[in-house]
Design an enzyme around this catalytic site. Structure first.
Site, PDB file in Angstrom:
ATOM      1  N   GLY A 152      22.179  17.650  14.877  1.00 24.21           N
ATOM      2  CA  GLY A 152      20.885  17.271  14.308  1.00 24.21           C
ATOM      3  C   GLY A 152      20.778  17.629  12.835  1.00 24.21           C
ATOM      4  O   GLY A 152      20.127  16.926  12.048  1.00 24.21           O
ATOM      5  N   ASP A 158      13.496  19.970  19.670  1.00 24.99           N
ATOM      6  CA  ASP A 158      13.498  20.494  21.036  1.00 24.99           C
ATOM      7  C   ASP A 158      14.796  21.270  21.234  1.00 24.99           C
ATOM      8  O   ASP A 158      15.702  20.826  21.928  1.00 24.99           O
ATOM      9  CB  ASP A 158      13.403  19.310  22.008  1.00 24.99           C
ATOM     10  CG  ASP A 158      13.429  19.755  23.458  1.00 24.99           C
ATOM     11  OD1 ASP A 158      13.303  20.968  23.717  1.00 24.99           O
ATOM     12  OD2 ASP A 158      13.592  18.877  24.331  1.00 24.99           O
ATOM     13  N   PRO A 186      24.808  26.787  19.445  1.00 24.78           N
ATOM     14  CA  PRO A 186      24.714  25.556  18.648  1.00 24.78           C
ATOM     15  C   PRO A 186      23.367  25.343  17.970  1.00 24.78           C
ATOM     16  O   PRO A 186      23.277  24.578  17.009  1.00 24.78           O
ATOM     17  CB  PRO A 186      25.000  24.435  19.673  1.00 24.78           C
ATOM     18  CG  PRO A 186      24.961  25.062  21.025  1.00 24.78           C
ATOM     19  CD  PRO A 186      25.185  26.522  20.841  1.00 24.78           C
TER      20      PRO A 186
END
Lengths: 290, 290
Positions: free
Chosen positions: A149, A166, A173
């Site tokens: 992301g 979220d 990670p």
């Protein structure tokens, strides 16, 4: 079968032992272990618990259960979507189980939901074993992208009305998803009047994480607000979410009437507004007024 | 020392294993065990947990911890006391730890708090080991009575402005505190405009208990309302309280401003009002509107 160390057979019964912290452990009685695999990022397990049914477990930590996921997924999705007057494009970062995406799809104005999950194997396991959540990823409005992301948001600009971060806990990670530099990229990814939200952990167990998140968003956004829900499967249960808004969505006093509560099990218009009433100790820790 | 079966030394460390249900167990790492005794009613233990500090444990179930007791004790006390326009006499049934009494004493109108606890040994242990809670029992406005609450209320009539039923779970000594006949006696013990409140368990784990309690009070009182808080140490965390009121205290829209929130860590005027916004699934289960 070779269970991971946190799953053990005792007296003929399977138990999953989850370390909530070094000092508190939760023991879940299991009906069965449906799936275990090691991905490049983490160990993924799908188990069936007696208490809350099927659950996604990452590196031994219960992420979501079909029995109580509705609380977390509704609260991280409906609040920003209702606050935005007409969200069309939504980005969900993390949330590879699909639960937040499912909630976003309930808003008629939503044309596209992009899910960016770092670990393709998480989504694959959820599609197979948790269709209650991941089944909605087949909706034509959903676009899946398996990528970090942090890297994804570096490429997009003024693209989304709502961004939902979220993430799992700030270890492994997800660590970078709790840093100011990432939120700055998320801000750039928002269209005018855009809203971002992230889960900001428990004020009882991880108050510094909440405080840092709130502070980081406050430095970037004109309007920052923290709200909360009671999530049984997360340590401390009293769980927070923090919003960063490019304009003030609360100026519209009727925002909560846009909650799609015919479709929900936790959130209603009243619950949405009530979720901003922070417990006194949280208010004081964040230095915000009532 | 001979520990009870739910306290075990593993790898040189003491752990308290609490069965939240047959399917879910919570393991608390302990710093030490301060006290264990068997009373005529139950096994009483005081332990020092790493997570939430000192805790009262009855028959292996954690009742209260100094780390999070403020949430439960504030919510069971401040809501009925603020709803009542000027409570003078308060009865606390159960609650031998003194936490609810401490909160009641914060209301200037309160002249007397009667604590009726079935097990004198619970209070004795709390006075010795949990002065944070039981230290307030020495206040001259407090009267202690060690007796079955069910029998006590049979003797009193129109005596109290607020009755707080601060019971343990509906097993063991507290069973009768969840029955309609008991609530009827409590109603008789109230003065005009009186209010009773009871803890009504978790809607996730014990929905039938909540539903029965709500129904029983609804049959007795003109106004019945359920509210909730997030109590980390109780299973499911999302915890409910149910009020029975002889008149409608909500008609006064400013009731929450009477919350003594300069003294609290959880409840504020906004939190008090927000606590009546029930999650959708609870609202539906109770058949109440928003």
């Amino acid at each position: 079968m070779n269970w991971p160390y946190y799953i053990q057979k005792r007296d003929g019964t399977l138990w999953l032992t989850e370390a909530e912290s070094g000092h508190l452990r939760l023991d879940w009685k299991l009906k069965e272990v449906l799936h275990v695999e090691r991905s490049p990022f983490q160990e993924i397990a799908i188990v069936d618990t007696e208490t809350f049914g099927k659950a996604l477990v990452l590196d031994g930590v219960v992420q979501t259960t079909v029995g109580d996921e509705f609380i977390y997924n509704e609260m991280i999705s409906h609040i920003p979507l209702a606050l935005h007057r007409g969200p069309e494009r939504v980005l969900v970062i993390g949330g590879g189980d699909g639960g937040a995406v499912r909630e976003c799809l309930k808003y008629p104005s939503v044309e596209r939901v992009d899910l960016v999950e770092i670990d393709e194997r998480v989504t694959a396991a959820c599609v197979r074993y948790l269709p209650e959540l991941a089944g909605f990823l087949e909706d034509p409005r959903v676009r899946l992208q398996f990528e970090d992301g942090v890297e994804y948001v570096q490429r997009v600009e003024a693209e989304y009305d709502v961004v939902i971060v979220d993430s799992s806990d700030p270890v492994g990670p997800a660590t970078l998803l709790f840093e100011g530099a990432f939120y700055q990229r998320v801000k750039r990814a928002l269209r005018p009047n855009g809203i971002m939200v992230c889960q900001s952990e428990s004020p009882l167990f991880y108050l510094p994480v909440l405080r840092n998140t709130h502070q980081a968003l406050k430095e970037l956004f004109p309007v920052t607000r923290t709200y909360w829900a009671s999530v049984p499967t997360y340590p401390g249960a009293l769980w927070t979410f923090t919003l960063g808004c490019l304009t003030d969505p609360f100026a519209d006093r009727t925002w909560s009437h846009r909650i799609q509560d015919g479709t929900t099990r936790y959130v209603t218009a009243a619950v949405a507004e009530a979720s901003f009433a922070l417990p006194a100790f949280v208010r004081r820790a964040l230095g915000v007024s009532e």
